[in-house]
Enzyme design. Sequence first.
Site, PDB file in Angstrom:
ATOM      1  N   GLU A  18       2.948   4.717   5.311  1.00  0.00           N
ATOM      2  CA  GLU A  18       2.249   3.957   6.347  1.00  0.00           C
ATOM      3  C   GLU A  18       2.953   3.949   7.695  1.00  0.00           C
ATOM      4  O   GLU A  18       2.314   3.930   8.736  1.00  0.00           O
ATOM      5  CB  GLU A  18       2.044   2.506   5.878  1.00  0.00           C
ATOM      6  CG  GLU A  18       0.967   2.386   4.833  1.00  0.00           C
ATOM      7  CD  GLU A  18       0.960   1.036   4.150  1.00  0.00           C
ATOM      8  OE1 GLU A  18      -0.059   0.343   4.243  1.00  0.00           O
ATOM      9  OE2 GLU A  18       1.969   0.682   3.523  1.00  0.00           O
ATOM     10  N   ASP A 104       1.830   1.307   0.533  1.00  0.00           N
ATOM     11  CA  ASP A 104       2.346   0.139  -0.184  1.00  0.00           C
ATOM     12  C   ASP A 104       1.548  -0.157  -1.450  1.00  0.00           C
ATOM     13  O   ASP A 104       0.336   0.094  -1.519  1.00  0.00           O
ATOM     14  CB  ASP A 104       2.315  -1.102   0.721  1.00  0.00           C
ATOM     15  CG  ASP A 104       3.303  -0.996   1.871  1.00  0.00           C
ATOM     16  OD1 ASP A 104       4.260  -0.223   1.751  1.00  0.00           O
ATOM     17  OD2 ASP A 104       3.099  -1.684   2.889  1.00  0.00           O
ATOM     18  N   ASP A 106       0.014  -2.644  -2.864  1.00  0.00           N
ATOM     19  CA  ASP A 106      -0.766  -3.875  -2.878  1.00  0.00           C
ATOM     20  C   ASP A 106      -2.193  -3.503  -2.494  1.00  0.00           C
ATOM     21  O   ASP A 106      -2.513  -2.322  -2.343  1.00  0.00           O
ATOM     22  CB  ASP A 106      -0.175  -4.931  -1.932  1.00  0.00           C
ATOM     23  CG  ASP A 106      -0.053  -4.433  -0.497  1.00  0.00           C
ATOM     24  OD1 ASP A 106      -0.656  -3.387  -0.155  1.00  0.00           O
ATOM     25  OD2 ASP A 106       0.655  -5.087   0.295  1.00  0.00           O
ATOM     26  N   GLU A 108      -3.977  -3.834   0.239  1.00  0.00           N
ATOM     27  CA  GLU A 108      -4.115  -3.128   1.514  1.00  0.00           C
ATOM     28  C   GLU A 108      -3.600  -1.702   1.391  1.00  0.00           C
ATOM     29  O   GLU A 108      -4.218  -0.762   1.894  1.00  0.00           O
ATOM     30  CB  GLU A 108      -3.355  -3.879   2.613  1.00  0.00           C
ATOM     31  CG  GLU A 108      -4.012  -5.170   3.063  1.00  0.00           C
ATOM     32  CD  GLU A 108      -5.384  -4.959   3.684  1.00  0.00           C
ATOM     33  OE1 GLU A 108      -5.568  -4.002   4.462  1.00  0.00           O
ATOM     34  OE2 GLU A 108      -6.291  -5.760   3.376  1.00  0.00           O
TER      35      GLU A 108
END
Length: 939
Positions: A18, A104, A106, A108
């Site tokens: 990201e 990541d 999670d 999102e």
Amino acid sequence: MSPTSETAHGGRRLVIVESPAKAKTIKGYLGPGYVVEASVGHIRDLPSGAAEVPEKYTGEVRRLGVDVEHDFQPIYVVNADKRAQVKKLKELLAESDELFLATDEDREGEAIAWHLQEVLKPKVPVHRMVFHEITKDAIHEAVANPRELNQRMVDAQETRRILDRLYGYEVSPVLWKKVMPKLSAGRVQSVATRLVVERERERIAFRSAEYWDLTGTFSTGRAGDASDPSTLVARLAAVDGKRVAQGRDFGADGRLKSETVLHLDEANARALAAALADTRFAVRSVESKPYRRSPYAPFRTTTLQQEASRKLGFGAKATMQVAQKLYENGFITYMRTDSTVLSDTAVAAARAQVTQLYGADYLPEKPRVYAGKVKNAQEAHEAIRPSGDRFRTPAETGLTGDQFKLYELIWKRTVASQMKDATGNSVTVKIGGTSADGRDAEFSASGKTITFHGFMKAYVEGADDPNAELDDRERRLPQVAEGDALAAEEITADGHATKPPARYTEATLVKELEEREIGRPSTYASIIGTILDRGYVFKKGTALVPSFLSFAVVNLLEKHFGRLVDYDFTARMEDDLDRIARGEAQSVPWLKRFYFGEGEAPMGGAADAGNGDGDHLGGLKELVTDLGAIDAREISSFPVGDGIVLRVGRYGPYVERGEKDEEGHQRADVPEDLAPDELTVAHAEELLAKPSGDFELGTDPVSGNPIIARDGRYGPYVTEVLPDGTPKTGKNAVKPRTASLFKTMSLDTVTLEDALKLMSLPRVVGADAEGVEITAQNGRYGPYLKKGTDSRSLTSEDQLFTITLEEALAIYAQPKQRGRAAAKPPLKELGTDPVSEKPVVVKDGRFGPYVTDGETNATLRTGDSVETITPERGYELLAEKRAKGPAKKTAKKAPAKKTAAKKTAAKKTTAAKKTAAKKTTTAAKKTTAAKKTAAAKPE
């Protein structure tokens, strides 16, 4: 397949993360054969306006970016600022044999990975690479053991995104129409704002109560030392067997909650103190209990935010920004987590450091295990801890500033979590005696001794209340036994007043949201940032103060959208979103019920939890279509008292007495940084007594137009009133002459002569030898001269009207001062910053007062003032500024090369520019028109 074996086969792998910082760190661990590139966050999202929606979509889809008529299909568009990066990723993918999506772990992150796959359309094998710390071993392990995309997590994130879009884009326009333009509503931000407003309402309704008690200093009569003091201080607990009232015994209305307690006033307290002056006292009882305190669980997102606020003065947003840098650079594990669980590797690392740094006596026989306490914890991450299988001590990291402080906090907490309990004893001593007038008085003292500090050697948790006693604080009492005689050295009467409930700080608001199960820990920092940025809340010190605007917004939402800001309803909404994430509920039926009021009720029966006037069981769409019942004036009006009403207008809050057309009508603006609980009747009267409105100064003898003075949003000014019919727009538009008052002037003393002089500015002083005009002007930073692009400051405002051409030329004949004048003394000294360890002061700058430690500068915000700012608030402002990093400098354009271009070429260029400008203007108008049809991005 391991990285080594892959490289040996000569393949090329593209790894997408990201952030660029994370990409740089991971690239160092993977080496040749891998290309690591960043997506720089989300590469696509719902459109921010109708102009971004593809032409094939019409109607509501263009406004919402979601096709509510076709199973809430979202319309995704690549963000304009990410198109170049997407192009780069496609080019890199074309040269790669495999794709690893390493965003990541999670919701999102999973959604970003899915969007990357959808946009890049890879023709090579795709793997989902996950890790919770950026270390060499963790990255190699993640490459060797990839998984598939988790579609349930993607669906859960998409449902939340659609829900937030529908909420924001449907409710926000109601606020624009009924309260003020450019406002926003959000699923969690509106509830968070309501919490802050409700706390302020409690403060406004609060009535203080006065109560008194006695403090006695008693002596054992023997010599004492640190382990066995000779005196103890005790408070009066009871008189004639009736407990003496303390602050907790009074309600918010200032009345006693129960008549079973004794309420001492000043006269009775002083009389009792006098009557006890010669009384003989004795120990009535000594109660001793073992004291034991277990270590705190390792950090998760919310507890890290709370402790960083208490101990370091960081806001939630600053904490997450610093933690993000620590994670990306491989110092800590992932910082968005609901978990308090430590891996076996982490437990072993922590226990090894306990033995190494504190000794085997501080290490429990078995590792400590912490169970998760957060309902519906999003993912099975570890707690936030130092990364690696051997923790680096803070000194070993090489970190500095905010990153060092936050790493040290995380390291201490993690190590302490694997240490032994603290143990000791707690003691309560009751002391009694009979006063001269026959009353029985009983005093009480409590103490605590810690015989083994255990985990407290490494870490002690902070407290939200600055006056609270921390866990490691000892209170040693003399060693006394029942029946021991004590002499009263002093007995004093003490007066107290009950205090209103404390305002929320960022730490306590995060704690409240989590306890109510509203929102998710990973979003709290952005939620608080949003309500601060929107002007719903501002800070005074560390306290969150609601603006008057937020009162109007919350009032409207409570009365007409009651369920949407109901705490239980919002918490149950989270439950249902988590059920969707677990595959226990379907997204589309749930969204239909929420939006249209159709199908199975979302929230597990929350449809019956309506509250507030105008609330019913229909869907969101039905609620926002019936706006006729909303009285804009009513929801923005709040009685102050004595016929005075506070109103929130389009240009800010004001107080008003009487109706506008009535005789004796009064109106005055309210300072935007005034806390609502400070607006008393007396304060409102003061505001109304100040000069306001238009002051007619007379008529301009030249133009014949009336000249008036008035108080505007940016201070007092004078202006002329143009005749009716004067065009205000178009080619022939005429603007009235206007000028701000000098700092030495005021509305109630300014004259017509003053006004005409002010409006005569800028004044032409003359021209230099080359014919360049010199003017005297009054600007934002004071009076100055201007000659072309060369400006020179004047020392006084009077010079604007008196300076001669000769004097002006003399000023320009002097070299321009590049440096600043002698530094002004600081306005206030705040102490030493806990991060930079340098003195912090408040200074006066071009843009107002600011705090600085000599390295970092941070401007004071709304609600802050030089007089009231505390050291902690100053440190917090500096911490937030550091977390943002240095301001990005705009690249300067290279100077144009000098050419011997002919005038005809210049004319062609000018004509081309005009044509391009017309096209740009036309395109801009189309874009503006399209954007007006869409809601401004509110969520």
